[in-house]
Design a protein around this motif. Structure first.
Motif, mmCIF file in Angstrom:
data_model
loop_
_atom_site.group_PDB
_atom_site.id
_atom_site.type_symbol
_atom_site.label_atom_id
_atom_site.label_comp_id
_atom_site.label_asym_id
_atom_site.label_seq_id
_atom_site.Cartn_x
_atom_site.Cartn_y
_atom_site.Cartn_z
ATOM 1 N N TRP A 37 0.830 -1.203 0.000
ATOM 2 C CA TRP A 37 0.000 0.000 0.000
ATOM 3 C C TRP A 37 0.867 1.258 0.000
ATOM 4 O O TRP A 37 0.566 2.222 -0.691
ATOM 5 C CB TRP A 37 -0.937 0.012 1.189
ATOM 6 N N LEU A 38 1.941 1.230 0.795
ATOM 7 C CA LEU A 38 2.828 2.388 0.842
ATOM 8 C C LEU A 38 3.477 2.638 -0.518
ATOM 9 O O LEU A 38 3.605 3.785 -0.950
ATOM 10 C CB LEU A 38 3.910 2.193 1.909
ATOM 11 N N GLU A 39 3.870 1.578 -1.170
ATOM 12 C CA GLU A 39 4.483 1.719 -2.489
ATOM 13 C C GLU A 39 3.504 2.372 -3.471
ATOM 14 O O GLU A 39 3.857 3.291 -4.211
ATOM 15 C CB GLU A 39 4.919 0.346 -3.011
ATOM 16 N N ARG A 40 2.267 1.899 -3.467
ATOM 17 C CA ARG A 40 1.251 2.485 -4.350
ATOM 18 C C ARG A 40 0.954 3.936 -3.972
ATOM 19 O O ARG A 40 0.804 4.796 -4.838
ATOM 20 C CB ARG A 40 -0.037 1.676 -4.296
ATOM 21 N N ALA A 71 3.072 6.165 14.029
ATOM 22 C CA ALA A 71 2.741 6.246 12.604
ATOM 23 C C ALA A 71 1.246 5.975 12.400
ATOM 24 O O ALA A 71 0.619 6.559 11.511
ATOM 25 C CB ALA A 71 3.579 5.257 11.808
ATOM 26 N N ALA A 72 0.683 5.110 13.230
ATOM 27 C CA ALA A 72 -0.762 4.849 13.163
ATOM 28 C C ALA A 72 -1.536 6.127 13.467
ATOM 29 O O ALA A 72 -2.553 6.414 12.828
ATOM 30 C CB ALA A 72 -1.149 3.735 14.136
ATOM 31 N N VAL A 78 -4.555 11.618 8.707
ATOM 32 C CA VAL A 78 -4.575 11.990 7.284
ATOM 33 C C VAL A 78 -5.284 10.955 6.409
ATOM 34 O O VAL A 78 -5.189 11.016 5.192
ATOM 35 C CB VAL A 78 -3.132 12.226 6.760
ATOM 36 N N LYS A 79 -6.016 10.030 7.021
ATOM 37 C CA LYS A 79 -6.619 8.937 6.252
ATOM 38 C C LYS A 79 -7.643 9.405 5.229
ATOM 39 O O LYS A 79 -7.947 8.683 4.286
ATOM 40 C CB LYS A 79 -7.193 7.865 7.171
ATOM 41 N N SER A 80 -8.154 10.615 5.379
ATOM 42 C CA SER A 80 -9.094 11.128 4.376
ATOM 43 C C SER A 80 -8.392 11.467 3.063
ATOM 44 O O SER A 80 -9.048 11.634 2.039
ATOM 45 C CB SER A 80 -9.819 12.354 4.914
ATOM 46 N N CYS A 81 -7.079 11.538 3.091
ATOM 47 C CA CYS A 81 -6.303 11.866 1.899
ATOM 48 C C CYS A 81 -6.363 10.748 0.853
ATOM 49 O O CYS A 81 -6.406 11.018 -0.334
ATOM 50 C CB CYS A 81 -4.860 12.136 2.304
ATOM 51 N N HIS A 82 -6.346 9.504 1.298
ATOM 52 C CA HIS A 82 -6.347 8.368 0.371
ATOM 53 C C HIS A 82 -6.884 7.136 1.087
ATOM 54 O O HIS A 82 -6.609 6.929 2.263
ATOM 55 C CB HIS A 82 -4.935 8.110 -0.147
ATOM 56 N N GLY A 87 -6.410 1.670 5.646
ATOM 57 C CA GLY A 87 -5.916 0.298 5.784
ATOM 58 C C GLY A 87 -4.571 0.256 6.482
ATOM 59 O O GLY A 87 -4.319 -0.607 7.327
ATOM 60 N N ILE A 88 -3.703 1.200 6.131
ATOM 61 C CA ILE A 88 -2.392 1.285 6.777
ATOM 62 C C ILE A 88 -2.568 1.557 8.266
ATOM 63 O O ILE A 88 -1.892 0.954 9.100
ATOM 64 C CB ILE A 88 -1.523 2.360 6.090
ATOM 65 N N TYR A 89 -3.485 2.445 8.595
ATOM 66 C CA TYR A 89 -3.775 2.762 10.001
ATOM 67 C C TYR A 89 -4.135 1.490 10.776
ATOM 68 O O TYR A 89 -3.551 1.193 11.821
ATOM 69 C CB TYR A 89 -4.897 3.800 10.074
ATOM 70 N N TYR A 90 -5.090 0.730 10.269
ATOM 71 C CA TYR A 90 -5.518 -0.487 10.969
ATOM 72 C C TYR A 90 -4.421 -1.545 10.998
ATOM 73 O O TYR A 90 -4.256 -2.248 12.003
ATOM 74 C CB TYR A 90 -6.805 -1.046 10.349
ATOM 75 N N ASN A 91 -3.654 -1.664 9.934
ATOM 76 C CA ASN A 91 -2.553 -2.631 9.926
ATOM 77 C C ASN A 91 -1.479 -2.266 10.944
ATOM 78 O O ASN A 91 -0.928 -3.138 11.619
ATOM 79 C CB ASN A 91 -1.935 -2.735 8.529
ATOM 80 N N LEU A 92 -1.164 -0.979 11.046
ATOM 81 C CA LEU A 92 -0.155 -0.554 12.021
ATOM 82 C C LEU A 92 -0.608 -0.857 13.442
ATOM 83 O O LEU A 92 0.178 -1.341 14.262
ATOM 84 C CB LEU A 92 0.158 0.932 11.857
#
Length: 131
Positions: A37-40, A71-72, A78-82, A87-92
């Motif tokens: 996800w970070l790469e994309r 980082a979470a 900033v999750k409204s940005c993309h 998903g990154i938030y919940y994974n962290l």
């Protein structure tokens, strides 16, 4: 010792080992998914010039669990940005085994683009260390 007790003890030991293998596999999968996800995100995020708190500024006390938890917090802000940031938030949170993100003190800032790049480095380090 009866055969039943021996069988039960063997099953207990095997189930404990299997639980460790499953937890290790889930962690690896979560790390890999988050890195993808970070790469994309680094290629397509439109608000990458947005500033966020630089949680990577203090390199002396580098504790990856604490960094991932902070980082979470940033990802949540900033999750409204993309859509990937949610998903990154919940994974962290899953990786650090917290139900809520850690508090982040205000301080110097960095661009979201740099934040994502640094976070990717931390996740890659975690992935290498777990194998």
């Amino acid at each position: 010792m009866s055969i039943l007790v021996q069988v039960l003890l063997t099953l207990l030991v095997l189930s404990a080992c299997l639980a460790d293998v499953v937890a290790h596999t889930l962690r690896a999968r979560t790390l890999k998914e988050t890195m993808n996800w970070l790469e994309r995100l680094q290629q397509e995020v439109s608000c990458d010039k947005m500033n966020v708190i630089n949680i990577f500024a203090d390199q002396k006390s580098r504790n990856n669990t604490e960094i991932l938890c902070k980082a979470a917090t940033i990802a949540q802000e900033v999750k409204s940005c993309h859509k990937y940031l949610e998903g990154i938030y919940y994974n962290l949170l899953s990786l650090v085994r917290h139900k809520e993100p850690c508090p982040v003190a205000s301080g110097s800032t960095t661009s979201l683009k740099n934040f994502l790049k640094e976070l990717d480095h931390v996740l890659q380090e975690e992935f290498k260390n777990q194998n």
